[in-house]
Design a protein around this motif. Sequence first.
Motif, PDB file in Angstrom:
ATOM      1  N   VAL A   1       0.880  -1.171   0.000  1.00 29.61           N
ATOM      2  CA  VAL A   1       0.000   0.000   0.000  1.00 29.61           C
ATOM      3  C   VAL A   1       0.917   1.220   0.000  1.00 29.61           C
ATOM      4  O   VAL A   1       1.706   1.427   0.928  1.00 29.61           O
ATOM      5  N   ASP A   2       0.825   2.004  -1.079  1.00 32.21           N
ATOM      6  CA  ASP A   2       1.730   3.119  -1.323  1.00 32.21           C
ATOM      7  C   ASP A   2       1.051   4.438  -0.946  1.00 32.21           C
ATOM      8  O   ASP A   2      -0.172   4.543  -0.971  1.00 32.21           O
ATOM      9  N   PHE A   3       1.851   5.430  -0.601  1.00 35.34           N
ATOM     10  CA  PHE A   3       1.284   6.725  -0.193  1.00 35.34           C
ATOM     11  C   PHE A   3       1.100   7.647  -1.387  1.00 35.34           C
ATOM     12  O   PHE A   3       2.065   8.003  -2.062  1.00 35.34           O
TER      13      PHE A   3
ATOM     14  N   PHE B   1      -3.530   2.279  -2.478  1.00 35.41           N
ATOM     15  CA  PHE B   1      -2.985   3.574  -2.057  1.00 35.41           C
ATOM     16  C   PHE B   1      -3.592   4.022  -0.734  1.00 35.41           C
ATOM     17  O   PHE B   1      -4.779   3.810  -0.493  1.00 35.41           O
ATOM     18  N   HIS B   2      -2.777   4.699   0.098  1.00 32.16           N
ATOM     19  CA  HIS B   2      -3.291   5.540   1.180  1.00 32.16           C
ATOM     20  C   HIS B   2      -3.347   6.958   0.609  1.00 32.16           C
ATOM     21  O   HIS B   2      -2.542   7.324  -0.251  1.00 32.16           O
TER      22      HIS B   2
ATOM     23  N   SER C   1      -7.838   4.576   3.786  1.00 31.04           N
ATOM     24  CA  SER C   1      -6.916   5.047   4.827  1.00 31.04           C
ATOM     25  C   SER C   1      -6.373   6.409   4.420  1.00 31.04           C
ATOM     26  O   SER C   1      -6.055   6.633   3.247  1.00 31.04           O
ATOM     27  N   PHE C   2      -6.305   7.312   5.388  1.00 37.54           N
ATOM     28  CA  PHE C   2      -5.837   8.686   5.158  1.00 37.54           C
ATOM     29  C   PHE C   2      -4.572   8.920   5.975  1.00 37.54           C
ATOM     30  O   PHE C   2      -4.475   8.460   7.111  1.00 37.54           O
ATOM     31  N   LYS C   3      -3.635   9.667   5.403  1.00 36.25           N
ATOM     32  CA  LYS C   3      -2.356   9.896   6.087  1.00 36.25           C
ATOM     33  C   LYS C   3      -2.167  11.378   6.385  1.00 36.25           C
ATOM     34  O   LYS C   3      -2.293  12.209   5.493  1.00 36.25           O
TER      35      LYS C   3
ATOM     36  N   THR D   1      -9.800  15.238  10.299  1.00 38.05           N
ATOM     37  CA  THR D   1      -9.605  14.012   9.513  1.00 38.05           C
ATOM     38  C   THR D   1     -10.045  12.801  10.331  1.00 38.05           C
ATOM     39  O   THR D   1     -10.703  11.884   9.821  1.00 38.05           O
ATOM     40  N   LEU D   2      -9.700  12.822  11.622  1.00 37.68           N
ATOM     41  CA  LEU D   2     -10.092  11.712  12.510  1.00 37.68           C
ATOM     42  C   LEU D   2     -11.619  11.608  12.600  1.00 37.68           C
ATOM     43  O   LEU D   2     -12.189  10.506  12.524  1.00 37.68           O
TER      44      LEU D   2
END
Length: 471
Positions: free
Chosen positions: A91-93, A123-124, A149-151, A170-171
């Motif tokens: 899983v890449d950013f 992807f994230h 998923s969020f970074k 974001t949370l």
Amino acid sequence: MKKIVKNGIIVTASDTFEADILIEGEQISTIGKGFLPSEGTEIIDADGCYVFPGGVDPHTHLDMPFGGTVTKDDFVSGTTAAAFGGTTTIVDFCLTEKGKPLKNAINTWHNKSEGKAAIDYSFHLMIGEINEDVLAELPSMIEAEGITSFKVFMAYKNVFQADDATLFQTLIKAKELGALVMVHAENGDVIDYLTKEALANGQTDPIYHALTRPVEAEGEATGRACQLTSLAGSQLYVVHVSCEEAVKQIESARRAGADIWGETCPQYLALDQDELRKPDFEGAKYVWSPPLREKKHQDVLWNALRTGALQTIGSDQCSFDFIGQKDLGKDDFTKIPNGGPMIEDRMSILYSEGVAEGRISLNQFVDLTSTRAAKLFGLYPKKGSISIGADADLVIFDPFAERVISSETHQMKVDYNAFEGKQIKGVVRTVLSKGKVIIQDNVYKGTEGDGVFIKRAKYGEELRNTALERV
Ligand SMILES: NC(=O)NCCC(=O)O
Ligand SMILES: [Zn+2]
Ligand SMILES: [Zn+2]
């Protein structure tokens, strides 16, 4: 075409047992003993070897612009190298730009990867700001794009760093939508102050990268992210945990019932800060953020993996050549591109330093390198599992063979290896991705583009192959 993986010892996150695996097409159709192969069935002999589910690397940066340059390894070389090391999903950013639609960033990452990957990938999504446009677009990231998923970066001031309001919103949004929020937890403002002070004092060598990013800056940011997660009633995954101060924060939040997870990386388990003191600018090869720590932190991290305080191993693959990229920072450590090559040796280091040294069990090895990441990131049981209906992503691993890591033999394009000369116990013999042998005895048998983008399930949900859903 059917295949049978025969005579191996299957190791999952929970069990170790002798059985054969029947593969039909891309998936595992039966696990058992005494199959009578029909004509044309290919037999893959795993005698004397373990059979693991293919590795799931939840943290890579391929073909990523960073620090005034672009990572050396892209989706072709990076995913091929991953496969050689036993990883069959990454899983890449995906980096986003402020003021631009999230969809643009997703398209950019699809263009970098489509038709190129040796293994499956997802992807994230980086969140750098929250505004009306971002809020309006986020639901489609989950529902249409399958990016769950969020970074958020709490460091890299004036580059990627987001403020606390962004992290908090974001949370909250992630909780509502069913996404997992990931954080790079270091206090970017404090680091910014310390780096400016170091440069003003003429401290320009690579070691000052580590000395200006103290453990307290990681511990504080980790604690803050944990508190904000509890306040939002949301879920959090802390990437690349490097030190005791951060582990303690995660441990105590988890003990209080928070839905918080932590990842560490091979470099923090097996390398220490002294690497940055190597002469002739060699220390630049070991510049990661967070930095390598004093040796005493390694035991803390191993204990955290063994006791479940940390749950996954990411590679944080982010490779830059020593010559021509790392040397951008020859006279100023802040200009050294951060990151290193690790996608290929992630599982090897964990097996050799972890299982072979008696620090973790075989089943923990599988959980840490594959199953847990698959579960947390909505890939399980399609990925990270040896079960009926799962993708036939398998690693046949010889625990008695040994090898030496070297940039001369590694598959990554980057011109050095942080573990150069290290003797490793355990060797990957065969790797299957979706039922196809893609690595056999250190020879690549796959084709560029075998790997496809996977739309992931929401946080806490499972991803099953459609054939099984119909049953
Ligand atoms: N870790 C690192 O030094 N480079 C990659 C980017 C990141 O994960 O912070
Ligand atoms: Zn990071
Ligand atoms: Zn990273």
